[in-house]
Motif scaffolding. Structure first.
Motif, mmCIF file in Angstrom:
data_model
loop_
_atom_site.group_PDB
_atom_site.id
_atom_site.type_symbol
_atom_site.label_atom_id
_atom_site.label_comp_id
_atom_site.label_asym_id
_atom_site.label_seq_id
_atom_site.Cartn_x
_atom_site.Cartn_y
_atom_site.Cartn_z
ATOM 1 N N LEU A 39 -0.609 -4.906 -16.337
ATOM 2 C CA LEU A 39 0.379 -4.645 -15.286
ATOM 3 C C LEU A 39 0.626 -3.167 -15.030
ATOM 4 N N ASN A 40 -0.169 -2.313 -15.635
ATOM 5 C CA ASN A 40 0.103 -0.873 -15.514
ATOM 6 C C ASN A 40 -1.051 -0.117 -14.866
ATOM 7 N N SER A 41 -1.673 -0.733 -13.866
ATOM 8 C CA SER A 41 -2.799 -0.091 -13.201
ATOM 9 C C SER A 41 -2.368 1.202 -12.518
ATOM 10 N N LYS A 42 -3.215 2.213 -12.611
ATOM 11 C CA LYS A 42 -2.949 3.483 -11.935
ATOM 12 C C LYS A 42 -3.477 3.484 -10.499
ATOM 13 N N ALA A 43 -4.185 2.429 -10.136
ATOM 14 C CA ALA A 43 -4.760 2.341 -8.795
ATOM 15 C C ALA A 43 -3.681 2.027 -7.761
ATOM 16 N N PHE A 44 -3.938 2.419 -6.524
ATOM 17 C CA PHE A 44 -3.093 2.031 -5.398
ATOM 18 C C PHE A 44 -3.441 0.587 -5.063
ATOM 19 N N ILE A 45 -2.423 -0.256 -4.856
ATOM 20 C CA ILE A 45 -2.675 -1.691 -4.717
ATOM 21 C C ILE A 45 -2.213 -2.217 -3.365
ATOM 22 N N PHE A 46 -3.132 -2.894 -2.667
ATOM 23 C CA PHE A 46 -2.810 -3.667 -1.471
ATOM 24 C C PHE A 46 -2.826 -5.146 -1.848
ATOM 25 N N THR A 47 -1.776 -5.873 -1.500
ATOM 26 C CA THR A 47 -1.784 -7.331 -1.639
ATOM 27 C C THR A 47 -1.769 -7.930 -0.243
ATOM 28 N N VAL A 48 -2.733 -8.819 0.019
ATOM 29 C CA VAL A 48 -2.942 -9.337 1.373
ATOM 30 C C VAL A 48 -2.668 -10.838 1.406
ATOM 31 N N GLY A 49 -1.630 -11.226 2.161
ATOM 32 C CA GLY A 49 -1.273 -12.629 2.327
ATOM 33 C C GLY A 49 -1.340 -13.025 3.792
ATOM 34 N N GLY A 50 -1.066 -14.298 4.059
ATOM 35 C CA GLY A 50 -1.112 -14.808 5.421
ATOM 36 C C GLY A 50 -1.811 -16.152 5.459
ATOM 37 N N THR A 51 -1.752 -16.830 6.593
ATOM 38 C CA THR A 51 -2.386 -18.143 6.716
ATOM 39 C C THR A 51 -3.872 -18.022 7.000
ATOM 40 N N ASN A 52 -4.232 -17.193 7.956
ATOM 41 C CA ASN A 52 -5.641 -16.969 8.302
ATOM 42 C C ASN A 52 -5.919 -15.464 8.333
ATOM 43 N N GLY A 53 -7.184 -15.108 8.130
ATOM 44 C CA GLY A 53 -7.585 -13.715 8.286
ATOM 45 C C GLY A 53 -7.417 -12.836 7.073
ATOM 46 N N LYS A 54 -7.024 -13.406 5.934
ATOM 47 C CA LYS A 54 -6.865 -12.578 4.736
ATOM 48 C C LYS A 54 -8.203 -11.965 4.307
ATOM 49 N N GLY A 55 -9.240 -12.809 4.273
ATOM 50 C CA GLY A 55 -10.536 -12.334 3.796
ATOM 51 C C GLY A 55 -11.117 -11.232 4.653
ATOM 52 N N THR A 56 -11.011 -11.373 5.984
ATOM 53 C CA THR A 56 -11.571 -10.353 6.863
ATOM 54 C C THR A 56 -10.733 -9.065 6.817
ATOM 55 N N THR A 57 -9.425 -9.201 6.649
ATOM 56 C CA THR A 57 -8.571 -8.013 6.505
ATOM 57 C C THR A 57 -8.938 -7.253 5.228
ATOM 58 N N CYS A 58 -9.142 -8.007 4.142
ATOM 59 C CA CYS A 58 -9.567 -7.382 2.884
ATOM 60 C C CYS A 58 -10.917 -6.701 3.036
ATOM 61 N N ALA A 59 -11.855 -7.362 3.712
ATOM 62 C CA ALA A 59 -13.196 -6.794 3.896
ATOM 63 C C ALA A 59 -13.140 -5.506 4.702
ATOM 64 N N MET A 60 -12.278 -5.473 5.714
ATOM 65 C CA MET A 60 -12.135 -4.274 6.537
ATOM 66 C C MET A 60 -11.550 -3.126 5.718
ATOM 67 N N LEU A 61 -10.512 -3.415 4.965
ATOM 68 C CA LEU A 61 -9.906 -2.391 4.111
ATOM 69 C C LEU A 61 -10.930 -1.852 3.107
ATOM 70 N N GLU A 62 -11.648 -2.772 2.471
ATOM 71 C CA GLU A 62 -12.643 -2.380 1.486
ATOM 72 C C GLU A 62 -13.692 -1.460 2.108
ATOM 73 N N ARG A 63 -14.211 -1.830 3.269
ATOM 74 C CA ARG A 63 -15.264 -1.042 3.904
ATOM 75 C C ARG A 63 -14.763 0.339 4.305
ATOM 76 N N LEU A 64 -13.564 0.419 4.876
ATOM 77 C CA LEU A 64 -12.994 1.706 5.281
ATOM 78 C C LEU A 64 -12.828 2.640 4.086
#
Length: 411
Positions: A39-64
């Motif tokens: 629970l003590n990660s030094k990384a910046f963390i994005f948590t992505v929720g929602g009904t649809n589009g979570k995977g593509t939002t994560c993929a876009m963030l990752e690629r950027l």
């Protein structure tokens, strides 16, 4: 307990068999994760929720972020073909032995503690991330938010893509209840980027209770699509004439908004290149033309409506045939109705899971004359393929499992 000599496939069967069926609150899970020093990660963390589009939002963030030189860990679900798809380190899958090692680590110290399959593999992902020096973690919520295993982690920015009706047995039967559950990922004095236009009042209530800073579409940031380009407007930047993406623009824009609120440095050239290249398997993925063969993981009414609109965007001269498999806890009519006027013939079949809508259930729902219910996705696809001409199209959809099963076929 299984040992290191057992393959990953056996570990996964073991986890599926021992999966507890009731989801409790996360206090016990969080305490266990603390013992594992997760629970003590030094990384910046994005948590992505929602009904649809979570995977593509994560993929876009990752690629950027990867294209900007950052070290990035991604945890996503479900997988389509292979379990190892669920974790990526700097854009790459990791080998099975690392998963097995993380599973052993958890199993050796849990002392009979009950864990769901998803709780176990989430802990595994966090263990894997600790092995690498990462700048960013991107965590995709599995189900809901408030009681999801990813919610043991305090994110720097949370994202909610949209609010639709799905998983009603666990999240509630209306948008207000579902929004309340998904808002469980909000954190005090932290930003939450909201891609939903019609925000339920319950989300505002949770944000107020948690003292979360909402950044809402069409108020704090926005996007607009033109004929062959799109624009993104944010308090920090205005981007015009952006290239059309292979993923939904709403999700690309939500990822961009979150990125700019994070203060990570990404230049405009990299943004444009990333938008042109990002894609995700199973999301309106065109496998061939003449005839068109398209796969899509649409598994609820909102996703089916989006699929219907995407079909309108491509030039299909002939008929459209559907190969469909759906889980029995889904709103099946809600999934097929948006496409009824477009599909010339339906080939429905049960999936290889106990959760599937059975052959008899499908027969009771697919009562139209232009329907055939078969024994398997393989049979359904073979029947569809024998029917099509070069100008026609086959759309395979209804569930992640439908697409996964189709991709696993030796055609």
């Amino acid at each position: 307990m299984l040992n290191k000599n057992y393959p990953l496939s056996m570990w996964l069967k073991y986890l599926e068999k021992s999966d507890k069926k009731i989801i409790y609150n996360l206090t016990e899970l969080k305490n266990f994760a603390e013992k594992l020093n997760l629970l003590n990660s030094k990384a910046f963390i994005f948590t992505v929720g929602g009904t649809n589009g979570k995977g593509t939002t994560c993929a876009m963030l990752e690629r950027l972020l990867l294209n900007s030189g950052y070290q990035v860990g991604l945890y996503t679900s479900p997988h389509l073909i292979n379990f190892v798809e669920r974790v990526r380190i700097n854009g790459f899958f990791i080998n099975e032995s690392e998963y097995i090692s993380s599973f052993q680590n958890i199993e050796s110290v849990r002392n009979g503690m009950l864990l769901t399959y998803f709780e176990f593999i989430t802990l595994s992902a966090l263990i894997l991330f600790k092995k690498y020096s990462l700048d960013v973690l991107i965590l995709e919520v599995g189900l809901g938010g408030r009681l999801d295993a990813t919610n043991i982690i305090d994110s720097n920015i949370s994202i909610i893509t949209n609010i639709g009706i799905d998983h009603t047995a666990l999240l509630g039967t209306d948008r207000a209840s579902i929004a309340r559950e998904k808002s469980g990922i909000f954190r005090k004095n932290k930003i939450s980027v909201i891609g939903e236009i019609d925000i339920p009042e319950s989300m505002y209530q949770i944000a107020k209770e948690k003292k979360t800073i909402l950044k809402k579409i069409n108020k704090d940031w926005s996007w607009e699509k033109k004929s062959n380009y799109w624009n993104f407007i944010h308090s920090n930047i205005q981007l015009y004439n952006l290239p059309i993406t292979q993923i939904p623009l709403s999700n690309a824009a939500t990822a961009l908004a979150a990125l700019y609120y994070s203060d990570f440095k990404v230049n405009e050239k990299i943004i444009r290149e990333s938008l042109s290249n990002v894609q995700l398997s199973g999301r309106f993925q065109v496998l061939s033309t003449f005839p068109h063969i398209i796969i899509d993981v649409a598994h609820n009414s909102d996703a089916a409506l989006y699929l219907s609109k995407k079909i309108d965007e491509i030039d299909i001269k002939g008929k459209i045939y559907a190969v469909v498999g759906i889980l029995n806890d889904k709103d099946i009519l809600g999934i097929i109705n948006p496409l009824k006027n477009k599909i010339s013939y339906w080939f429905a079949a049960p999936l290889k899971t106990i959760r599937t809508a059975t052959k008899n259930q499908l027969k009771n729902i697919f009562t139209m004359n232009n329907t055939c219910v078969l024994n398997s996705i393989y049979e359904a696809y073979q029947a569809a393929y024998l029917s099509v001409k070069k100008q026609d199209a086959i759309i395979v959809f209804g569930s992640f499992l439908t697409v996964s099963e189709f991709l696993s076929l030796k055609l």
